[in-house]
Design a protein around this motif. Structure first.
Motif, PDB file in Angstrom:
ATOM      1  N   UNK A  42       0.814  -1.208   0.000  1.00  0.00           N
ATOM      2  CA  UNK A  42       0.000   0.000   0.000  1.00  0.00           C
ATOM      3  C   UNK A  42       0.847   1.257   0.000  1.00  0.00           C
ATOM      4  N   UNK A  43       1.834   1.340   0.868  1.00  0.00           N
ATOM      5  CA  UNK A  43       2.535   2.601   1.050  1.00  0.00           C
ATOM      6  C   UNK A  43       3.586   2.887  -0.022  1.00  0.00           C
ATOM      7  N   UNK A  44       4.132   1.860  -0.635  1.00  0.00           N
ATOM      8  CA  UNK A  44       5.158   2.127  -1.642  1.00  0.00           C
ATOM      9  C   UNK A  44       5.005   1.374  -2.934  1.00  0.00           C
ATOM     10  N   UNK A  45       3.970   0.548  -3.053  1.00  0.00           N
ATOM     11  CA  UNK A  45       3.863  -0.341  -4.197  1.00  0.00           C
ATOM     12  C   UNK A  45       2.590  -0.184  -5.016  1.00  0.00           C
ATOM     13  N   UNK A  46       2.212  -1.297  -5.643  1.00  0.00           N
ATOM     14  CA  UNK A  46       1.142  -1.269  -6.648  1.00  0.00           C
ATOM     15  C   UNK A  46      -0.234  -0.966  -6.076  1.00  0.00           C
ATOM     16  N   UNK A  47      -0.515  -1.410  -4.873  1.00  0.00           N
ATOM     17  CA  UNK A  47      -1.847  -1.167  -4.303  1.00  0.00           C
ATOM     18  C   UNK A  47      -2.068   0.327  -4.051  1.00  0.00           C
ATOM     19  N   UNK A  48      -1.051   1.010  -3.543  1.00  0.00           N
ATOM     20  CA  UNK A  48      -1.167   2.455  -3.353  1.00  0.00           C
ATOM     21  C   UNK A  48      -1.325   3.190  -4.669  1.00  0.00           C
ATOM     22  N   UNK A  49      -0.610   2.720  -5.690  1.00  0.00           N
ATOM     23  CA  UNK A  49      -0.747   3.314  -7.021  1.00  0.00           C
ATOM     24  C   UNK A  49      -2.153   3.094  -7.569  1.00  0.00           C
ATOM     25  N   UNK A  50      -2.692   1.892  -7.368  1.00  0.00           N
ATOM     26  CA  UNK A  50      -4.055   1.606  -7.815  1.00  0.00           C
ATOM     27  C   UNK A  50      -5.054   2.518  -7.105  1.00  0.00           C
ATOM     28  N   UNK A  51      -4.840   2.764  -5.824  1.00  0.00           N
ATOM     29  CA  UNK A  51      -5.729   3.647  -5.071  1.00  0.00           C
ATOM     30  C   UNK A  51      -5.775   5.030  -5.725  1.00  0.00           C
ATOM     31  N   UNK A  52      -4.624   5.556  -6.109  1.00  0.00           N
ATOM     32  CA  UNK A  52      -4.609   6.840  -6.819  1.00  0.00           C
ATOM     33  C   UNK A  52      -5.369   6.749  -8.131  1.00  0.00           C
ATOM     34  N   UNK A  53      -5.134   5.714  -8.906  1.00  0.00           N
ATOM     35  CA  UNK A  53      -5.768   5.606 -10.218  1.00  0.00           C
ATOM     36  C   UNK A  53      -7.287   5.552 -10.122  1.00  0.00           C
ATOM     37  N   UNK A  54      -7.819   4.861  -9.122  1.00  0.00           N
ATOM     38  CA  UNK A  54      -9.274   4.808  -8.962  1.00  0.00           C
ATOM     39  C   UNK A  54      -9.837   6.182  -8.582  1.00  0.00           C
ATOM     40  N   UNK A  88       2.415  -6.808   7.086  1.00  0.00           N
ATOM     41  CA  UNK A  88       2.213  -5.488   7.688  1.00  0.00           C
ATOM     42  C   UNK A  88       1.263  -4.610   6.881  1.00  0.00           C
ATOM     43  N   UNK A  89       0.818  -3.523   7.517  1.00  0.00           N
ATOM     44  CA  UNK A  89      -0.079  -2.585   6.848  1.00  0.00           C
ATOM     45  C   UNK A  89       0.658  -1.788   5.782  1.00  0.00           C
ATOM     46  N   UNK A  90       1.839  -1.316   6.093  1.00  0.00           N
ATOM     47  CA  UNK A  90       2.591  -0.520   5.125  1.00  0.00           C
ATOM     48  C   UNK A  90       3.120  -1.362   3.984  1.00  0.00           C
ATOM     49  N   UNK A  91       3.622  -2.564   4.301  1.00  0.00           N
ATOM     50  CA  UNK A  91       4.370  -3.316   3.304  1.00  0.00           C
ATOM     51  C   UNK A  91       3.807  -4.656   2.911  1.00  0.00           C
ATOM     52  N   UNK A  92       2.580  -4.985   3.348  1.00  0.00           N
ATOM     53  CA  UNK A  92       2.101  -6.332   3.075  1.00  0.00           C
ATOM     54  C   UNK A  92       0.596  -6.467   2.979  1.00  0.00           C
ATOM     55  N   UNK A  93       0.115  -7.631   3.403  1.00  0.00           N
ATOM     56  CA  UNK A  93      -1.256  -8.038   3.132  1.00  0.00           C
ATOM     57  C   UNK A  93      -2.308  -7.242   3.900  1.00  0.00           C
ATOM     58  N   UNK A  94      -1.985  -6.723   5.071  1.00  0.00           N
ATOM     59  CA  UNK A  94      -2.967  -5.912   5.793  1.00  0.00           C
ATOM     60  C   UNK A  94      -3.329  -4.665   5.000  1.00  0.00           C
ATOM     61  N   UNK A  95      -2.323  -4.032   4.419  1.00  0.00           N
ATOM     62  CA  UNK A  95      -2.577  -2.851   3.588  1.00  0.00           C
ATOM     63  C   UNK A  95      -3.312  -3.190   2.308  1.00  0.00           C
ATOM     64  N   UNK A  96      -2.965  -4.329   1.710  1.00  0.00           N
ATOM     65  CA  UNK A  96      -3.678  -4.789   0.511  1.00  0.00           C
ATOM     66  C   UNK A  96      -5.148  -5.036   0.841  1.00  0.00           C
ATOM     67  N   UNK A 380       2.440   5.685  -2.512  1.00  0.00           N
ATOM     68  CA  UNK A 380       1.484   6.501  -1.759  1.00  0.00           C
ATOM     69  C   UNK A 380       2.160   7.328  -0.680  1.00  0.00           C
ATOM     70  N   UNK A 381       3.000   6.724   0.123  1.00  0.00           N
ATOM     71  CA  UNK A 381       3.512   7.394   1.310  1.00  0.00           C
ATOM     72  C   UNK A 381       4.534   8.480   0.984  1.00  0.00           C
ATOM     73  N   UNK A 382       5.442   8.213   0.076  1.00  0.00           N
ATOM     74  CA  UNK A 382       6.497   9.167  -0.244  1.00  0.00           C
ATOM     75  C   UNK A 382       6.475   9.658  -1.682  1.00  0.00           C
ATOM     76  N   UNK A 383       5.743   8.971  -2.542  1.00  0.00           N
ATOM     77  CA  UNK A 383       5.826   9.243  -3.964  1.00  0.00           C
ATOM     78  C   UNK A 383       4.643   9.995  -4.550  1.00  0.00           C
TER      79      UNK A 383
END
Length: 409
Positions: A42-54, A88-96, A380-383
Protein backbone atom coordinates in the motif's frame (compact mmCIF):
# COMPACT_ATOMS: atom_id res chain seq x y z
CA UNK A 1 -19.12 16.81 12.47
CA UNK A 2 -18.05 13.43 11.07
CA UNK A 3 -20.58 13.51 8.21
CA UNK A 4 -18.99 16.57 6.67
CA UNK A 5 -19.43 17.60 3.06
CA UNK A 6 -16.12 17.87 1.25
CA UNK A 7 -15.50 20.89 -0.97
CA UNK A 8 -12.63 22.06 -3.11
CA UNK A 9 -10.56 24.93 -1.73
CA UNK A 10 -8.52 25.94 -4.78
CA UNK A 11 -9.77 28.97 -6.67
CA UNK A 12 -10.79 28.43 -10.30
CA UNK A 13 -8.00 30.74 -11.47
CA UNK A 14 -5.41 28.44 -9.86
CA UNK A 15 -6.97 25.11 -10.80
CA UNK A 16 -5.25 24.70 -14.16
CA UNK A 17 -1.78 24.04 -12.80
CA UNK A 18 -3.17 21.37 -10.47
CA UNK A 19 -5.03 19.68 -13.32
CA UNK A 20 -1.88 19.71 -15.43
CA UNK A 21 0.29 18.27 -12.64
CA UNK A 22 -2.28 15.54 -11.94
CA UNK A 23 -2.23 14.56 -15.60
CA UNK A 24 1.56 14.20 -15.42
CA UNK A 25 1.30 12.13 -12.25
CA UNK A 26 -1.35 9.85 -13.77
CA UNK A 27 0.92 9.20 -16.75
CA UNK A 28 3.71 8.12 -14.41
CA UNK A 29 1.49 5.97 -12.18
CA UNK A 30 -0.01 4.20 -15.18
CA UNK A 31 3.46 3.01 -16.22
CA UNK A 32 5.99 2.82 -13.38
CA UNK A 33 4.37 0.25 -11.02
CA UNK A 34 4.42 -2.36 -13.77
CA UNK A 35 8.22 -2.24 -13.65
CA UNK A 36 8.37 -3.17 -9.95
CA UNK A 37 7.99 -6.93 -9.81
CA UNK A 38 6.57 -8.19 -6.53
CA UNK A 39 6.08 -4.71 -5.00
CA UNK A 40 2.45 -5.12 -3.95
CA UNK A 41 2.25 -2.93 -0.87
CA UNK A 42 0.00 0.00 0.00
CA UNK A 43 2.54 2.60 1.05
CA UNK A 44 5.16 2.13 -1.64
CA UNK A 45 3.86 -0.34 -4.20
CA UNK A 46 1.14 -1.27 -6.65
CA UNK A 47 -1.85 -1.17 -4.30
CA UNK A 48 -1.17 2.46 -3.35
CA UNK A 49 -0.75 3.31 -7.02
CA UNK A 50 -4.06 1.61 -7.81
CA UNK A 51 -5.73 3.65 -5.07
CA UNK A 52 -4.61 6.84 -6.82
CA UNK A 53 -5.77 5.61 -10.22
CA UNK A 54 -9.27 4.81 -8.96
CA UNK A 55 -9.64 8.22 -7.31
CA UNK A 56 -8.21 9.95 -10.37
CA UNK A 57 -10.62 8.03 -12.62
CA UNK A 58 -13.46 9.25 -10.44
CA UNK A 59 -12.18 12.81 -10.77
CA UNK A 60 -11.66 12.90 -14.55
CA UNK A 61 -14.49 10.43 -15.32
CA UNK A 62 -12.35 8.33 -17.67
CA UNK A 63 -12.73 4.55 -17.78
CA UNK A 64 -9.10 4.16 -18.86
CA UNK A 65 -7.83 4.85 -15.36
CA UNK A 66 -10.30 2.43 -13.76
CA UNK A 67 -8.96 -0.22 -16.14
CA UNK A 68 -5.37 0.61 -15.20
CA UNK A 69 -6.24 0.41 -11.51
CA UNK A 70 -7.84 -2.99 -12.02
CA UNK A 71 -4.81 -4.17 -13.96
CA UNK A 72 -2.57 -3.29 -11.01
CA UNK A 73 -4.90 -5.06 -8.57
CA UNK A 74 -4.83 -8.19 -10.72
CA UNK A 75 -1.03 -8.08 -10.68
CA UNK A 76 -1.12 -7.79 -6.90
CA UNK A 77 -3.32 -10.88 -6.55
CA UNK A 78 -1.03 -12.74 -8.95
CA UNK A 79 1.92 -11.84 -6.72
CA UNK A 80 0.02 -13.01 -3.63
CA UNK A 81 -0.84 -16.31 -5.29
CA UNK A 82 2.86 -16.71 -6.07
CA UNK A 83 3.72 -16.39 -2.37
CA UNK A 84 3.88 -12.68 -1.44
CA UNK A 85 2.71 -13.14 2.16
CA UNK A 86 4.32 -10.39 4.26
CA UNK A 87 1.71 -9.13 6.70
CA UNK A 88 2.21 -5.49 7.69
CA UNK A 89 -0.08 -2.58 6.85
CA UNK A 90 2.59 -0.52 5.12
CA UNK A 91 4.37 -3.32 3.30
CA UNK A 92 2.10 -6.33 3.07
CA UNK A 93 -1.26 -8.04 3.13
CA UNK A 94 -2.97 -5.91 5.79
CA UNK A 95 -2.58 -2.85 3.59
CA UNK A 96 -3.68 -4.79 0.51
CA UNK A 97 -6.76 -6.07 2.33
CA UNK A 98 -7.64 -2.61 3.66
CA UNK A 99 -7.40 -1.12 0.17
CA UNK A 100 -9.53 -3.80 -1.46
CA UNK A 101 -12.19 -3.39 1.22
CA UNK A 102 -12.05 0.39 0.81
CA UNK A 103 -12.42 0.24 -2.98
CA UNK A 104 -15.43 -2.06 -2.63
CA UNK A 105 -17.11 0.21 -0.07
CA UNK A 106 -16.53 3.24 -2.29
CA UNK A 107 -18.06 1.35 -5.26
CA UNK A 108 -14.85 1.69 -7.23
CA UNK A 109 -14.84 -2.07 -7.80
CA UNK A 110 -17.73 -4.52 -7.85
CA UNK A 111 -16.88 -7.46 -5.60
CA UNK A 112 -17.77 -9.17 -2.34
CA UNK A 113 -15.21 -8.35 0.35
CA UNK A 114 -15.86 -11.62 2.20
CA UNK A 115 -15.17 -13.65 -0.92
CA UNK A 116 -11.86 -11.86 -1.39
CA UNK A 117 -10.70 -11.35 2.19
CA UNK A 118 -12.17 -13.92 4.58
CA UNK A 119 -9.32 -16.37 4.00
CA UNK A 120 -6.89 -13.55 4.80
CA UNK A 121 -8.42 -12.75 8.18
CA UNK A 122 -7.18 -15.80 10.11
CA UNK A 123 -3.62 -15.40 8.82
CA UNK A 124 -3.52 -11.70 9.70
CA UNK A 125 -5.01 -12.37 13.14
CA UNK A 126 -2.18 -14.79 13.93
CA UNK A 127 0.43 -12.30 12.74
CA UNK A 128 -1.20 -9.45 14.69
CA UNK A 129 -1.11 -11.39 17.96
CA UNK A 130 2.44 -12.56 17.26
CA UNK A 131 3.56 -8.94 16.78
CA UNK A 132 1.76 -7.52 19.82
CA UNK A 133 3.16 -10.27 22.06
CA UNK A 134 6.60 -9.03 20.98
CA UNK A 135 5.47 -5.50 21.94
CA UNK A 136 5.56 -4.41 18.31
CA UNK A 137 2.41 -2.31 18.23
CA UNK A 138 3.77 -0.12 15.37
CA UNK A 139 1.02 1.19 13.03
CA UNK A 140 2.96 0.96 9.78
CA UNK A 141 4.95 -2.20 10.53
CA UNK A 142 3.35 -4.04 13.45
CA UNK A 143 0.14 -5.09 15.19
CA UNK A 144 -1.77 -1.80 15.13
CA UNK A 145 -1.77 -1.61 11.33
CA UNK A 146 -3.32 -5.05 11.13
CA UNK A 147 -5.85 -3.80 13.65
CA UNK A 148 -6.71 -0.94 11.27
CA UNK A 149 -7.42 -3.55 8.59
CA UNK A 150 -9.73 -5.40 10.97
CA UNK A 151 -11.48 -2.14 11.89
CA UNK A 152 -12.48 -1.82 8.24
CA UNK A 153 -14.28 -5.17 8.74
CA UNK A 154 -15.55 -4.50 12.27
CA UNK A 155 -19.10 -5.55 11.36
CA UNK A 156 -17.98 -9.21 11.53
CA UNK A 157 -18.34 -11.09 14.84
CA UNK A 158 -15.00 -12.81 14.44
CA UNK A 159 -13.28 -9.53 13.62
CA UNK A 160 -14.67 -7.88 16.76
CA UNK A 161 -13.17 -10.72 18.79
CA UNK A 162 -9.80 -10.19 17.11
CA UNK A 163 -9.91 -6.45 17.87
CA UNK A 164 -10.92 -7.03 21.48
CA UNK A 165 -7.96 -9.34 21.96
CA UNK A 166 -5.66 -6.71 20.49
CA UNK A 167 -6.96 -4.15 22.99
CA UNK A 168 -6.35 -6.56 25.87
CA UNK A 169 -2.78 -6.99 24.70
CA UNK A 170 -2.31 -3.23 24.32
CA UNK A 171 -3.23 -2.94 27.98
CA UNK A 172 -0.81 -5.73 28.95
CA UNK A 173 2.18 -4.10 27.28
CA UNK A 174 1.44 -0.57 28.55
CA UNK A 175 3.34 1.21 31.32
CA UNK A 176 1.95 3.61 33.88
CA UNK A 177 3.57 7.02 33.59
CA UNK A 178 4.44 9.07 36.64
CA UNK A 179 2.13 11.75 35.28
CA UNK A 180 -0.82 9.37 35.55
CA UNK A 181 -1.12 8.31 31.96
CA UNK A 182 -0.28 5.19 29.97
CA UNK A 183 2.67 4.78 27.63
CA UNK A 184 4.08 2.17 25.29
CA UNK A 185 7.77 1.57 24.70
CA UNK A 186 9.27 1.67 21.20
CA UNK A 187 12.62 1.05 19.59
CA UNK A 188 13.81 4.53 18.60
CA UNK A 189 17.10 3.49 17.03
CA UNK A 190 17.46 -0.15 16.06
CA UNK A 191 21.15 0.12 15.13
CA UNK A 192 22.07 1.52 18.54
CA UNK A 193 19.33 -0.39 20.42
CA UNK A 194 17.88 2.81 21.90
CA UNK A 195 14.37 2.55 23.37
CA UNK A 196 11.95 5.24 24.46
CA UNK A 197 8.38 6.41 24.05
CA UNK A 198 7.51 7.41 20.50
CA UNK A 199 4.76 10.05 20.21
CA UNK A 200 4.21 9.93 16.45
CA UNK A 201 1.18 9.07 14.32
CA UNK A 202 3.25 6.73 12.16
CA UNK A 203 4.85 4.60 14.89
CA UNK A 204 3.90 5.88 18.32
CA UNK A 205 1.39 6.87 20.96
CA UNK A 206 -0.61 9.15 18.64
CA UNK A 207 -1.38 6.14 16.44
CA UNK A 208 -2.65 4.30 19.53
CA UNK A 209 -4.85 7.29 20.38
CA UNK A 210 -6.30 7.44 16.86
CA UNK A 211 -6.86 3.68 16.80
CA UNK A 212 -8.61 3.61 20.18
CA UNK A 213 -10.86 6.50 19.09
CA UNK A 214 -11.82 4.47 16.02
CA UNK A 215 -12.57 1.47 18.22
CA UNK A 216 -14.98 3.61 20.23
CA UNK A 217 -16.58 4.92 17.03
CA UNK A 218 -17.02 1.35 15.78
CA UNK A 219 -18.63 0.33 19.08
CA UNK A 220 -16.05 -2.39 19.70
CA UNK A 221 -14.92 -2.99 23.30
CA UNK A 222 -15.79 0.63 24.03
CA UNK A 223 -15.25 0.67 27.79
CA UNK A 224 -11.76 -0.81 27.67
CA UNK A 225 -10.83 1.31 24.65
CA UNK A 226 -12.02 4.45 26.44
CA UNK A 227 -9.95 3.63 29.54
CA UNK A 228 -6.79 3.14 27.49
CA UNK A 229 -7.57 6.25 25.44
CA UNK A 230 -7.79 8.38 28.57
CA UNK A 231 -4.40 7.07 29.68
CA UNK A 232 -2.77 7.59 26.28
CA UNK A 233 -4.04 11.15 25.87
CA UNK A 234 -3.01 12.00 29.43
CA UNK A 235 0.51 10.79 28.67
CA UNK A 236 0.70 12.72 25.39
CA UNK A 237 -0.51 15.96 26.97
CA UNK A 238 2.08 15.62 29.75
CA UNK A 239 4.78 15.79 27.06
CA UNK A 240 3.73 19.31 25.97
CA UNK A 241 6.65 21.65 25.36
CA UNK A 242 6.95 25.33 26.22
CA UNK A 243 6.33 26.94 22.82
CA UNK A 244 8.18 30.01 24.06
CA UNK A 245 11.36 27.89 24.03
CA UNK A 246 10.49 25.33 21.33
CA UNK A 247 8.77 25.86 18.00
CA UNK A 248 6.70 22.66 18.33
CA UNK A 249 4.07 21.70 20.90
CA UNK A 250 5.47 18.18 21.30
CA UNK A 251 8.78 16.36 20.81
CA UNK A 252 8.95 13.38 18.47
CA UNK A 253 9.66 11.01 21.34
CA UNK A 254 10.50 10.82 25.02
CA UNK A 255 13.79 9.22 26.06
CA UNK A 256 16.63 9.79 28.51
CA UNK A 257 17.91 12.77 26.53
CA UNK A 258 16.33 16.24 26.92
CA UNK A 259 13.30 16.81 24.64
CA UNK A 260 13.88 18.16 21.15
CA UNK A 261 11.31 20.02 19.03
CA UNK A 262 9.71 18.03 16.22
CA UNK A 263 9.46 18.54 12.48
CA UNK A 264 6.34 19.55 10.54
CA UNK A 265 5.08 16.35 8.93
CA UNK A 266 2.47 13.59 8.93
CA UNK A 267 4.91 11.01 10.23
CA UNK A 268 6.32 12.83 13.27
CA UNK A 269 5.34 15.94 15.15
CA UNK A 270 2.46 18.25 15.93
CA UNK A 271 0.31 17.58 12.87
CA UNK A 272 -0.13 13.91 13.70
CA UNK A 273 -0.54 14.71 17.40
CA UNK A 274 -3.29 17.22 16.58
CA UNK A 275 -5.10 14.72 14.35
CA UNK A 276 -4.95 12.09 17.10
CA UNK A 277 -6.29 14.51 19.70
CA UNK A 278 -9.09 15.53 17.34
CA UNK A 279 -10.16 11.91 16.85
CA UNK A 280 -10.03 11.35 20.60
CA UNK A 281 -12.18 14.41 21.24
CA UNK A 282 -14.80 13.42 18.66
CA UNK A 283 -15.13 9.85 19.91
CA UNK A 284 -15.53 10.92 23.56
CA UNK A 285 -17.12 14.37 23.30
CA UNK A 286 -14.22 15.96 25.18
CA UNK A 287 -14.17 19.71 24.46
CA UNK A 288 -10.87 19.99 26.35
CA UNK A 289 -9.17 17.61 23.94
CA UNK A 290 -10.86 19.27 20.96
CA UNK A 291 -9.63 22.71 22.03
CA UNK A 292 -6.12 21.33 22.48
CA UNK A 293 -6.19 19.78 19.00
CA UNK A 294 -7.20 23.14 17.52
CA UNK A 295 -4.55 25.01 19.54
CA UNK A 296 -1.84 22.63 18.30
CA UNK A 297 -2.89 22.85 14.64
CA UNK A 298 -3.15 26.66 14.73
CA UNK A 299 0.29 26.94 16.29
CA UNK A 300 1.59 24.67 13.51
CA UNK A 301 -0.08 26.94 10.96
CA UNK A 302 2.44 29.64 11.85
CA UNK A 303 5.38 27.37 11.01
CA UNK A 304 6.14 28.19 7.38
CA UNK A 305 9.93 28.17 7.30
CA UNK A 306 10.66 25.17 5.05
CA UNK A 307 14.23 24.54 6.18
CA UNK A 308 13.61 25.15 9.88
CA UNK A 309 10.68 22.73 9.81
CA UNK A 310 12.66 20.14 7.82
CA UNK A 311 10.35 20.06 4.79
CA UNK A 312 12.51 19.00 1.86
CA UNK A 313 10.13 17.38 -0.62
CA UNK A 314 6.48 17.01 -1.62
CA UNK A 315 5.50 13.56 -0.36
CA UNK A 316 2.71 12.66 2.06
CA UNK A 317 5.01 11.22 4.74
CA UNK A 318 7.21 14.20 5.55
CA UNK A 319 6.58 16.67 2.75
CA UNK A 320 4.30 19.36 1.43
CA UNK A 321 1.43 17.13 0.28
CA UNK A 322 1.00 15.58 3.71
CA UNK A 323 1.15 18.95 5.46
CA UNK A 324 -1.32 20.60 3.08
CA UNK A 325 -3.75 17.69 3.26
CA UNK A 326 -3.79 17.63 7.06
CA UNK A 327 -4.54 21.35 7.17
CA UNK A 328 -7.26 20.80 4.56
CA UNK A 329 -8.74 18.02 6.73
CA UNK A 330 -8.63 20.21 9.82
CA UNK A 331 -10.28 23.03 7.87
CA UNK A 332 -13.12 20.69 6.95
CA UNK A 333 -13.34 19.44 10.54
CA UNK A 334 -13.28 22.88 12.18
CA UNK A 335 -14.24 25.45 9.55
CA UNK A 336 -11.27 27.52 10.71
CA UNK A 337 -10.12 29.83 7.90
CA UNK A 338 -6.51 29.81 9.12
CA UNK A 339 -6.38 26.07 8.44
CA UNK A 340 -7.66 26.69 4.91
CA UNK A 341 -5.15 29.47 4.25
CA UNK A 342 -2.32 27.29 5.56
CA UNK A 343 -3.45 24.37 3.41
CA UNK A 344 -3.39 26.64 0.35
CA UNK A 345 0.13 27.81 1.23
CA UNK A 346 1.43 24.25 1.50
CA UNK A 347 -0.35 23.08 -1.66
CA UNK A 348 1.48 25.85 -3.49
CA UNK A 349 4.77 24.81 -1.91
CA UNK A 350 4.05 21.22 -2.94
CA UNK A 351 3.81 22.19 -6.60
CA UNK A 352 7.01 24.21 -6.29
CA UNK A 353 8.91 21.06 -5.25
CA UNK A 354 8.42 19.66 -8.78
CA UNK A 355 11.76 20.92 -10.08
CA UNK A 356 13.53 17.75 -11.26
CA UNK A 357 13.67 17.13 -14.99
CA UNK A 358 14.46 13.47 -14.32
CA UNK A 359 11.85 13.15 -11.53
CA UNK A 360 8.38 11.64 -11.65
CA UNK A 361 6.19 14.56 -12.80
CA UNK A 362 9.10 16.69 -11.58
CA UNK A 363 9.15 15.22 -8.05
CA UNK A 364 11.81 13.39 -6.09
CA UNK A 365 11.92 12.18 -2.50
CA UNK A 366 14.64 13.31 -0.12
CA UNK A 367 16.47 10.66 1.86
CA UNK A 368 19.78 10.75 3.68
CA UNK A 369 22.78 9.72 1.61
CA UNK A 370 22.98 6.29 3.27
CA UNK A 371 19.45 5.60 1.98
CA UNK A 372 20.03 6.84 -1.55
CA UNK A 373 19.77 10.63 -1.42
CA UNK A 374 17.25 12.09 -3.88
CA UNK A 375 15.24 9.31 -5.51
CA UNK A 376 12.11 8.83 -7.62
CA UNK A 377 9.08 7.16 -6.00
CA UNK A 378 5.64 6.40 -7.43
CA UNK A 379 4.11 5.16 -4.14
CA UNK A 380 1.48 6.50 -1.76
CA UNK A 381 3.51 7.39 1.31
CA UNK A 382 6.50 9.17 -0.24
CA UNK A 383 5.83 9.24 -3.96
CA UNK A 384 3.62 10.80 -6.60
CA UNK A 385 0.57 8.57 -5.95
CA UNK A 386 0.18 10.21 -2.54
CA UNK A 387 0.93 13.67 -3.91
CA UNK A 388 -1.72 13.11 -6.56
CA UNK A 389 -4.34 12.03 -4.04
CA UNK A 390 -3.67 15.16 -1.97
CA UNK A 391 -4.00 17.38 -5.05
CA UNK A 392 -7.32 15.78 -6.02
CA UNK A 393 -8.56 16.60 -2.52
CA UNK A 394 -7.67 20.25 -3.08
CA UNK A 395 -9.49 20.75 -6.40
CA UNK A 396 -12.53 18.49 -6.13
CA UNK A 397 -15.50 17.72 -3.93
CA UNK A 398 -14.53 14.03 -3.74
CA UNK A 399 -14.27 13.15 -0.05
CA UNK A 400 -10.71 11.85 0.46
CA UNK A 401 -11.61 8.73 2.41
CA UNK A 402 -8.31 7.22 1.27
CA UNK A 403 -6.65 9.13 4.13
CA UNK A 404 -8.17 6.69 6.61
CA UNK A 405 -5.18 4.55 5.63
CA UNK A 406 -3.00 7.19 7.33
CA UNK A 407 -5.25 7.65 10.40
CA UNK A 408 -6.06 11.19 9.22
CA UNK A 409 -9.80 10.50 9.04
Amino acid sequence: MRNLKWKKIIEASEEGKYVEKLSEIAEVVAKEPKKSEGRIDLMGGKVGAALFLFYYANYVKKETYYDQGMELLNEVFDNINEGALYHSFAGGLAGVGWTVDHLIKKDFIDADSDDLLSDLDDFLYKMMISEIKEKNYDFLHGALGIGVYFLSRADKKKTKEYLSELIDWLEKISFEDKGGGLKWISVLNRDENIEGFNLSLSHGVSSIIAFLAKMIDAGVYKDKAATLLEGAVTFLLHQSLDTGKFFSNFPSWVADDPPVQSRLAWCYGDLGNAIALWHASQSTGSKTWQDKAVDVILHAAKRRDIKKNMVFDAGICHGGAGISHIFNRMYHYTGNKECKDTALYWYDQTLKFATYKDGFAGFKVWRTEEYGGWIKEYGLLEGVSGIGLALISAISDIEPAWDRSLLIS
